[in-house]
Design a protein around this motif. Sequence first.
Motif, PDB file in Angstrom:
ATOM      1  N   PHE A 173       0.651  -1.564  -0.185  1.00  0.00           N
ATOM      2  CA  PHE A 173      -0.051  -0.011  -0.454  1.00  0.00           C
ATOM      3  C   PHE A 173       0.827   1.897  -0.110  1.00  0.00           C
ATOM      4  O   PHE A 173       0.143   2.490  -0.720  1.00  0.00           O
ATOM      5  CB  PHE A 173      -1.010   0.145   1.251  1.00  0.00           C
ATOM      6  N   SER A 174       1.781   0.706  -0.337  1.00  0.00           N
ATOM      7  CA  SER A 174       3.025   2.383   0.804  1.00  0.00           C
ATOM      8  C   SER A 174       3.351   2.921  -0.720  1.00  0.00           C
ATOM      9  O   SER A 174       3.449   3.970  -0.888  1.00  0.00           O
ATOM     10  CB  SER A 174       4.176   1.828   1.302  1.00  0.00           C
ATOM     11  N   LYS A 175       3.495   2.058  -2.420  1.00  0.00           N
ATOM     12  CA  LYS A 175       3.352   2.565  -2.939  1.00  0.00           C
ATOM     13  C   LYS A 175       2.149   3.329  -3.731  1.00  0.00           C
ATOM     14  O   LYS A 175       2.880   4.264  -4.165  1.00  0.00           O
ATOM     15  CB  LYS A 175       3.768   1.066  -4.023  1.00  0.00           C
ATOM     16  N   GLU A 176       1.556   3.332  -3.336  1.00  0.00           N
ATOM     17  CA  GLU A 176      -0.016   3.479  -3.718  1.00  0.00           C
ATOM     18  C   GLU A 176       0.237   4.877  -3.237  1.00  0.00           C
ATOM     19  O   GLU A 176       0.451   5.988  -4.279  1.00  0.00           O
ATOM     20  CB  GLU A 176      -1.434   2.887  -3.118  1.00  0.00           C
ATOM     21  N   ALA A 178       2.879  10.634   5.547  1.00  0.00           N
ATOM     22  CA  ALA A 178       1.944   9.653   5.266  1.00  0.00           C
ATOM     23  C   ALA A 178       1.617   8.594   6.118  1.00  0.00           C
ATOM     24  O   ALA A 178       3.232   7.857   5.905  1.00  0.00           O
ATOM     25  CB  ALA A 178       1.923   9.482   4.293  1.00  0.00           C
ATOM     26  N   LEU A 179       0.937   7.989   6.990  1.00  0.00           N
ATOM     27  CA  LEU A 179       0.271   6.923   6.878  1.00  0.00           C
ATOM     28  C   LEU A 179      -0.223   5.872   5.914  1.00  0.00           C
ATOM     29  O   LEU A 179      -1.530   5.395   4.912  1.00  0.00           O
ATOM     30  CB  LEU A 179      -0.453   6.834   7.625  1.00  0.00           C
ATOM     31  N   ALA A 180       0.817   4.861   5.865  1.00  0.00           N
ATOM     32  CA  ALA A 180       1.190   3.627   4.661  1.00  0.00           C
ATOM     33  C   ALA A 180       0.533   1.861   5.029  1.00  0.00           C
ATOM     34  O   ALA A 180       0.997   1.628   4.614  1.00  0.00           O
ATOM     35  CB  ALA A 180       2.041   3.648   3.494  1.00  0.00           C
ATOM     36  N   VAL A 181       0.012   2.219   5.818  1.00  0.00           N
ATOM     37  CA  VAL A 181      -0.802   1.133   6.394  1.00  0.00           C
ATOM     38  C   VAL A 181      -1.967   0.500   6.256  1.00  0.00           C
ATOM     39  O   VAL A 181      -2.776   1.792   6.300  1.00  0.00           O
ATOM     40  CB  VAL A 181      -0.297   0.471   7.942  1.00  0.00           C
ATOM     41  N   GLY A 182      -1.966  -0.486   5.354  1.00  0.00           N
ATOM     42  CA  GLY A 182      -3.793  -0.598   4.123  1.00  0.00           C
ATOM     43  C   GLY A 182      -4.241  -0.878   5.463  1.00  0.00           C
ATOM     44  O   GLY A 182      -3.993  -1.821   7.082  1.00  0.00           O
ATOM     45  N   GLY A 183      -5.752  -0.608   5.538  1.00  0.00           N
ATOM     46  CA  GLY A 183      -7.140  -1.182   6.513  1.00  0.00           C
ATOM     47  C   GLY A 183      -7.695  -2.089   5.237  1.00  0.00           C
ATOM     48  O   GLY A 183      -8.954  -1.740   5.611  1.00  0.00           O
ATOM     49  N   VAL A 184      -6.940  -3.499   5.885  1.00  0.00           N
ATOM     50  CA  VAL A 184      -7.918  -4.577   5.497  1.00  0.00           C
ATOM     51  C   VAL A 184      -7.830  -5.447   6.042  1.00  0.00           C
ATOM     52  O   VAL A 184      -9.347  -6.128   6.029  1.00  0.00           O
ATOM     53  CB  VAL A 184      -6.728  -5.792   3.928  1.00  0.00           C
TER      54      VAL A 184
END
Length: 228
Positions: free
Chosen positions: A29-32, A77-83
């Motif tokens: 997700f950090s790449k997005e 930026a918070l780049a941890v996905g909420g999956v």
Amino acid sequence: MSTAGRRYDEQDPVTAGAKRLALIGGGGFSKEIAEVAQMRGYTVEATYSSQPTAQVGTYRGYLDELLTDRAAYDGVALAVGGVSRAAIQARAEIIAWLDRHALPCPPLVSPHAIVSQGVTLGVGAFVAHGVIVNVDAQLGRFCVVNTAAIIGHDAAIGDNTTISPAAFIGGRCAIGTDGLVGPLAKVLQGIKVGDRSMIGMGCTVLRTVPDDAVVWPRPDNYGASSVS
């Protein structure tokens, strides 16, 4: 639900100046996040993660190291996905840490998204490619609206809630905090979804969802949903 934020058409005080950005989270997700940030003129210089990995920039440790390095960056930026519920809880804990230390977290909106007049964005909100956010919608702090999702007019998305790719949130819906709306799910106009609720992939939500609920499609009645 807290959805206070600035209007999208107001100038971002962080992006108005220098643009050095650090990421928290080193997964895919950090790449997005980084791609949109770079399109907005940021330089993504480093990743801070609980795992010694970095998809973007240089891995420099985790939160203690970020606190030491904070003067090197103009934003985080918070780049941890909420999956999943666990991932959303992990995001909530990082958000609380960011708040305690007053680190600046600009909202990031893809230039390939359509954001209408009157939309408000909370701190740290992320809007991905192909998203449509309609008139007077409110996006909460650190919420994620992912690829090709649609947010209807006057809808409110709560803090730290993830709207997954191609999901549809109807006009005047209220989606609570710390929640997840799965890919291709639909929440019809005017529906309220409670805090910490999980809406499964492909669901069509036709009625109010209480706090802490889990909603899955019913295999015997495609297009309806069940609440447990």
